[in-house]
Design an enzyme around this catalytic site. Structure first.
Site, PDB file in Angstrom:
ATOM      1  N   GLY A  13      -3.405   5.610  -2.883  1.00 31.32           N
ATOM      2  CA  GLY A  13      -4.493   6.434  -2.386  1.00 31.32           C
ATOM      3  C   GLY A  13      -5.802   5.686  -2.284  1.00 31.32           C
ATOM      4  O   GLY A  13      -6.874   6.258  -2.490  1.00 31.32           O
ATOM      5  N   ALA A  14      -5.746   4.395  -1.942  1.00 31.02           N
ATOM      6  CA  ALA A  14      -6.955   3.557  -1.954  1.00 31.02           C
ATOM      7  C   ALA A  14      -7.669   3.503  -0.617  1.00 31.02           C
ATOM      8  O   ALA A  14      -8.576   2.690  -0.432  1.00 31.02           O
ATOM      9  CB  ALA A  14      -6.594   2.140  -2.396  1.00 31.02           C
ATOM     10  N   SER A  15      -7.312   4.355   0.313  1.00 28.09           N
ATOM     11  CA  SER A  15      -7.955   4.311   1.632  1.00 28.09           C
ATOM     12  C   SER A  15      -9.329   4.961   1.631  1.00 28.09           C
ATOM     13  O   SER A  15     -10.093   4.810   2.585  1.00 28.09           O
ATOM     14  CB  SER A  15      -7.063   4.982   2.683  1.00 28.09           C
ATOM     15  OG  SER A  15      -6.802   6.331   2.342  1.00 28.09           O
ATOM     16  N   ARG A  16      -9.659   5.680   0.549  1.00 23.76           N
ATOM     17  CA  ARG A  16     -10.956   6.370   0.492  1.00 23.76           C
ATOM     18  C   ARG A  16     -11.243   6.769  -0.957  1.00 23.76           C
ATOM     19  O   ARG A  16     -10.429   6.574  -1.852  1.00 23.76           O
ATOM     20  CB  ARG A  16     -10.952   7.617   1.374  1.00 23.76           C
ATOM     21  CG  ARG A  16      -9.919   8.661   0.955  1.00 23.76           C
ATOM     22  CD  ARG A  16      -9.975   9.910   1.815  1.00 23.76           C
ATOM     23  NE  ARG A  16      -9.591   9.633   3.184  1.00 23.76           N
ATOM     24  CZ  ARG A  16      -8.339   9.744   3.642  1.00 23.76           C
ATOM     25  NH1 ARG A  16      -7.360  10.108   2.830  1.00 23.76           N
ATOM     26  NH2 ARG A  16      -8.059   9.495   4.896  1.00 23.76           N
ATOM     27  N   ILE A  18     -12.212   7.608  -4.766  1.00 22.39           N
ATOM     28  CA  ILE A  18     -12.190   6.879  -6.028  1.00 22.39           C
ATOM     29  C   ILE A  18     -11.298   5.650  -5.936  1.00 22.39           C
ATOM     30  O   ILE A  18     -11.637   4.579  -6.452  1.00 22.39           O
ATOM     31  CB  ILE A  18     -11.738   7.810  -7.167  1.00 22.39           C
ATOM     32  CG1 ILE A  18     -12.792   8.901  -7.406  1.00 22.39           C
ATOM     33  CG2 ILE A  18     -11.501   7.014  -8.451  1.00 22.39           C
ATOM     34  CD1 ILE A  18     -12.340   9.999  -8.350  1.00 22.39           C
ATOM     35  N   ASP A  70       4.027   6.574   1.366  1.00 22.67           N
ATOM     36  CA  ASP A  70       4.136   7.935   0.852  1.00 22.67           C
ATOM     37  C   ASP A  70       4.756   7.807  -0.530  1.00 22.67           C
ATOM     38  O   ASP A  70       5.933   7.440  -0.659  1.00 22.67           O
ATOM     39  CB  ASP A  70       5.019   8.776   1.772  1.00 22.67           C
ATOM     40  CG  ASP A  70       5.121  10.232   1.334  1.00 22.67           C
ATOM     41  OD1 ASP A  70       4.819  10.526   0.160  1.00 22.67           O
ATOM     42  OD2 ASP A  70       5.528  11.072   2.158  1.00 22.67           O
ATOM     43  N   TYR A 164      -1.733  23.343 -10.352  1.00 25.79           N
ATOM     44  CA  TYR A 164      -2.488  22.087 -10.313  1.00 25.79           C
ATOM     45  C   TYR A 164      -2.660  21.510 -11.713  1.00 25.79           C
ATOM     46  O   TYR A 164      -2.427  20.320 -11.943  1.00 25.79           O
ATOM     47  CB  TYR A 164      -3.853  22.310  -9.665  1.00 25.79           C
ATOM     48  CG  TYR A 164      -4.716  21.060  -9.670  1.00 25.79           C
ATOM     49  CD1 TYR A 164      -4.375  19.970  -8.887  1.00 25.79           C
ATOM     50  CD2 TYR A 164      -5.863  20.981 -10.457  1.00 25.79           C
ATOM     51  CE1 TYR A 164      -5.151  18.813  -8.897  1.00 25.79           C
ATOM     52  CE2 TYR A 164      -6.646  19.837 -10.464  1.00 25.79           C
ATOM     53  CZ  TYR A 164      -6.283  18.754  -9.686  1.00 25.79           C
ATOM     54  OH  TYR A 164      -7.057  17.601  -9.702  1.00 25.79           O
ATOM     55  N   LYS A 168      -1.410  17.815 -13.148  1.00 24.35           N
ATOM     56  CA  LYS A 168      -2.309  16.780 -13.678  1.00 24.35           C
ATOM     57  C   LYS A 168      -2.003  16.468 -15.138  1.00 24.35           C
ATOM     58  O   LYS A 168      -2.047  15.298 -15.551  1.00 24.35           O
ATOM     59  CB  LYS A 168      -3.768  17.210 -13.519  1.00 24.35           C
ATOM     60  CG  LYS A 168      -4.237  17.355 -12.080  1.00 24.35           C
ATOM     61  CD  LYS A 168      -4.020  16.098 -11.245  1.00 24.35           C
ATOM     62  CE  LYS A 168      -4.902  14.946 -11.640  1.00 24.35           C
ATOM     63  NZ  LYS A 168      -4.793  13.804 -10.671  1.00 24.35           N
TER      64      LYS A 168
END
Length: 273
Positions: A13-16, A18, A70, A164, A168
């Site tokens: 998830g490093a495209s945006r 945090i 994914d 959720y 987490k």
């Protein structure tokens, strides 16, 4: 350690948001960063792709490998990890940042949304960790960092978004379990969570400008940097909070992280006042 120079970080998830902020902080040291995320084409709701992130990483002084991934796909995860290790000669750090959020009550949570959170948050964290373990065991000062909260069984954290919260907390439980399992191999596994809301495009997409009431992703990036530069045999199995990490590192002024200057940032979920 006082630098991540030469280290290879696999960040989901490093495209945006945090994830990208953590990548850019590492890049300033001269690290190698694998940008493992789904977004290859621009999305008007969530700006940033693996390629724009990779360009920013290289501009900041690092080396980047953008990979479409994914994290729910076991075969794809293993292939991406193998490709990353072959490209950079190994993997030193895994950051499990990819996450799905849906703050709905149980009656309003569709099966599709439930499965999405469980598959990305829990399965994805597990599969990426499992795939990286053989490479981390060969690394010097290896770390896994999971972006998940300290666990509290206070019912208030479940009352309005049970699915959720469960997803987490399951990430945090994986961090705790992996820390115990990998302690003997010298692989540190820790969790990190923000004390306040963090302004990300994803948060604003679900919360209508909630990010203006929080801090920038850079505070999480700086906290992650301090954790990932610690001795992996000395710091493991911990549930860290960004502000606490930075205070213990000597930071006293948090105003530069505010989205709205002079504001009092709103506490994030799972954080007591």
């Amino acid at each position: 350690m006082s630098s991540l120079a030469g280290k290879t970080l696999f960040i989901t998830g490093a495209s945006r948001g945090i994830g990208q902020a953590i990548a850019l902080r590492a890049a300033r040291d001269g690290a190698n960063v694998v940008v493992a995320a789904k977004t290859a084409e621009p999305d008007p709701r969530l700006p940033g792709t693996i390629y724009t992130a990779a360009a920013a990483i290289e501009a900041a002084g690092g080396r980047a490998l953008p990979l479409v991934l994914d994290v729910r796909d076991e075969v794809a995860v293993r292939a991406a990890v193998e490709q990353a290790a072959a490209h950079f000669g190994g993997i030193d750090i895994l950051v499990n940042n990819a996450s799905a959020i849906n703050l709905s009550k149980a009656a309003d949570t569709s099966a599709k949304r439930y499965d999405l959170m469980m598959d990305i948050n829990v399965r994805g964290t597990f599969m990426c960790s499992q795939a990286c373990i053989p490479y981390l065991e060969k690394a010097t000062n290896p770390h896994i960092l999971v972006l998940s909260p300290p666990i509290s069984l206070d019912a208030k954290w479940f009352a309005h978004h049970a699915a959720y919260t469960t997803s987490k907390y399951a990430m945090s439980m994986l961090a705790l379990g992996l820390a115990a399992e990998l302690r003997g191999q010298g692989v540190a596994v820790n969790a990190l969570w923000p004390r306040t809301l963090i302004a990300t495009a994803a948060l604003n997409a679900v919360g209508s400008h909630l990010g203006t009431m929080g801090r920038t992703p850079e505070i999480m990036a700086d906290a992650a940097w301090h954790i990932l530069t610690q001795d992996s045999r000395q710091v493991s199995g911990q549930f860290f909070v960004d502000e606490t990490v930075l205070r213990e590192a000597g930071v006293t002024d948090f105003a530069p992280y505010l989205v709205t200057p002079g504001s009092e940032p709103m506490l994030d979920l799972y954080i007591e006042a």
